[in-house]
Design an enzyme around this catalytic site. Structure first.
Site, PDB file in Angstrom:
ATOM      1  CB  CYS A 153      -4.123  -8.642   8.422  1.00 42.07           C
ATOM      2  SG  CYS A 153      -4.268 -10.424   8.057  1.00 42.07           S
TER       3      CYS A 153
ATOM      4  CB  SER B 145      -4.933 -13.937   0.571  1.00 41.65           C
ATOM      5  OG  SER B 145      -3.761 -14.572   0.119  1.00 41.65           O
TER       6      SER B 145
ATOM      7  CB  SER C  58      -0.933   0.008   1.223  1.00 39.78           C
ATOM      8  OG  SER C  58      -0.182  -0.029   2.423  1.00 39.78           O
TER       9      SER C  58
ATOM     10  CB  CYS D 238      -1.038   1.854 -10.590  1.00 39.69           C
ATOM     11  SG  CYS D 238      -2.360   0.629 -10.743  1.00 39.69           S
TER      12      CYS D 238
ATOM     13  CD1 TRP E   6       2.039 -12.337   2.309  1.00 39.42           C
ATOM     14  CD2 TRP E   6       1.802 -10.228   1.629  1.00 39.42           C
ATOM     15  NE1 TRP E   6       1.757 -12.367   0.975  1.00 39.42           N
ATOM     16  CE2 TRP E   6       1.612 -11.089   0.516  1.00 39.42           C
ATOM     17  CE3 TRP E   6       1.702  -8.847   1.428  1.00 39.42           C
ATOM     18  CZ2 TRP E   6       1.324 -10.607  -0.758  1.00 39.42           C
ATOM     19  CZ3 TRP E   6       1.408  -8.375   0.168  1.00 39.42           C
ATOM     20  CH2 TRP E   6       1.234  -9.259  -0.914  1.00 39.42           C
ATOM     21  N   GLY E   7       0.713  -9.536   7.198  1.00 33.87           N
ATOM     22  CA  GLY E   7       0.873  -9.370   8.634  1.00 33.87           C
ATOM     23  C   GLY E   7       1.762  -8.243   9.097  1.00 33.87           C
TER      24      GLY E   7
END
Length: 415
Positions: free
Chosen positions: A183, A206, A144, A366, A185-186
């Site tokens: 969340c 996922s 992100s 993007c 990959w944490g």
């Protein structure tokens, strides 16, 4: 016929910049005023000409991916910039606006995003291998927008700064119960647990992300302070003191916004606080790119503030603060693109040439959108009570907040 139609379209569209087209029969034609940006496109088959006339956005991405539309790699960003600038000047034909309106109406139906379709949509993008994403993301695997407090920051430092900025807005204290919706990959959950002594429940759709997050928690000795679940946020019933959601709202879909904000409200304690970090449009609503919807983010939608206002109000939530992050996601994507290209041989070995072109087009498109179009990042701070957060933003920029960023950055360096 299609050659003539596309030629007229391009002459009407391209008034700024320089676009050289090599047609399937070998003819070379220049469009535009001779200024920059400049790009050259070679159309290799008659079918691509027809497709560009009938569905230009889809055909551009698919044509580049399958090779029927060739663009020098170093000119791809310039081509998309050139097209975006001219489209914003009103260069597309009138029928295209009607087509966009129809796509918007159809998109509302496609974005119903039931629990079943949501799981399938997430799997399409996020269940690619962890090894692939590690090729271009930072060490903490933050997928992100980063927070470039200084333009010269490294990607790792900027992602650490993003997490610290969000943590400051959450007003954390040891022992609080935190929910991380989407969340990944944490990384965010582990950072909050490690640095702030909170217990974090993270939910994802996922399976690949879930396994990585759980493995990271075990490796860091944080399993007791984290609880990662393969679960739809709509199935949650517990109450939480804090809710964080980074980069997940874009996957909710326009029809589900009332459900999303109502659930956030329902899951928050009375004195709770939520921080929603999402891509957003600083312009009227617009349908998702059909190419992006089909090939990258099925069911996805980037909201305008007008899309979000009524659902938040209906959920009886205070919009305690709204920050618009401008000029951060473009550099983030540029870092990702540089890392992707540096590892392109490994990507090609994992997948194939078509996959490389598809992801290159996605990353470039993007980046261009955040640099040239009205796209930014919204951070929505939501509460149930007016005085859950201080009256001013001074608390965000105090010495403790700066120290939090430094601690987070050091933790990455030692990883």
């Amino acid at each position: 016929m299609w050659n003539r139609f596309l030629d007229r379209m391009l002459r009407h569209l391209i008034s700024e910049g320089t676009l050289d087209i090599v047609w399937p029969d070998g003819r070379r034609v220049r469009y535009g005023d001779g200024s920059g940006p400049k790009a050259r496109v070679t159309l290799t088959t008659p079918n691509i000409v027809k497709d560009l006339c009938l569905r230009p956005i889809m055909a551009l991405g698919e044509g580049y991916t399958d090779g029927s539309l060739e663009i020098p790699e170093h000119q791809l960003f310039d081509l998309l910039t050139l097209l975006a600038r001219n489209e914003q000047r009103g260069g597309m034909p009138a029928w295209f606006r009607g087509y966009s309106y129809m796509r918007g109406a159809v998109g509302r139906w496609l974005q119903r995003n039931t629990p079943l379709t949501s799981r399938r949509n997430v799997s399409h993008h996020y269940d690619l291998s962890e090894e692939f994403y590690r090729l271009f993301l930072d060490r903490d695997m933050q997928y992100s927008c980063a927070y470039f407090k200084d333009p010269g920051m490294s990607l790792d430092a900027a992602q650490a700064a993003k997490k610290a900025h969000i943590a400051s807005k959450l007003r954390l204290a040891p022992g609080l119960r935190v929910l991380d919706i989407g969340c990944g990959w944490g990384g965010m959950a582990l950072t909050l647990a490690r640095e702030h002594g909170v217990h974090v429940t993270g939910v994802t759709l996922s399976r690949s992300q879930l396994e990585t997050a759980q493995a990271r928690a075990r490796a860091e000795g944080l399993s007791e302070m984290t609880d990662f679940r393969l679960m739809d946020y709509r199935e949650l019933t517990e109450r939480f003191d804090r809710i964080v959601s980074v980069g997940m709202l874009e996957h909710v879909g326009l029809p589900q916004f009332p459900t999303y904000f109502a659930k956030v409200s329902d899951l928050l304690t009375r004195d709770g606080l939520a921080l929603i970090h999402t891509i957003g449009r600083t312009a009227p609503p617009r349908p998702t790119s059909p190419w992006l919807e089909r090939h990258i983010f099925p069911g996805g939608y980037v909201p305008s503030l007008s899309d979000l206002a009524r659902p938040m109000e209906s959920a009886n939530l205070w919009l305690a603060d709204l920050e618009v992050l401008r000029g951060h996601y473009g550099p983030t994507l540029h870092h990702w693109r540089d890392r992707f290209e540096a590892n392109v041989k490994t990507v090609r070995a994992m997948h194939d040439d078509r996959f490389v072109r598809l992801w290159r087009f996605y990353l470039v498109a993007c980046e261009m959108a955040f640099e040239e179009q009205q796209q930014a990042v919204f951070q929505l701070q939501l509460s149930k009570q007016q005085h859950t957060v201080p009256r001013t933003r001074d608390y965000l920029y105090s010495q403790p907040a700066q120290a939090t960023s430094q601690v987070a950055d050091r933790s990455l360096q030692s990883a």
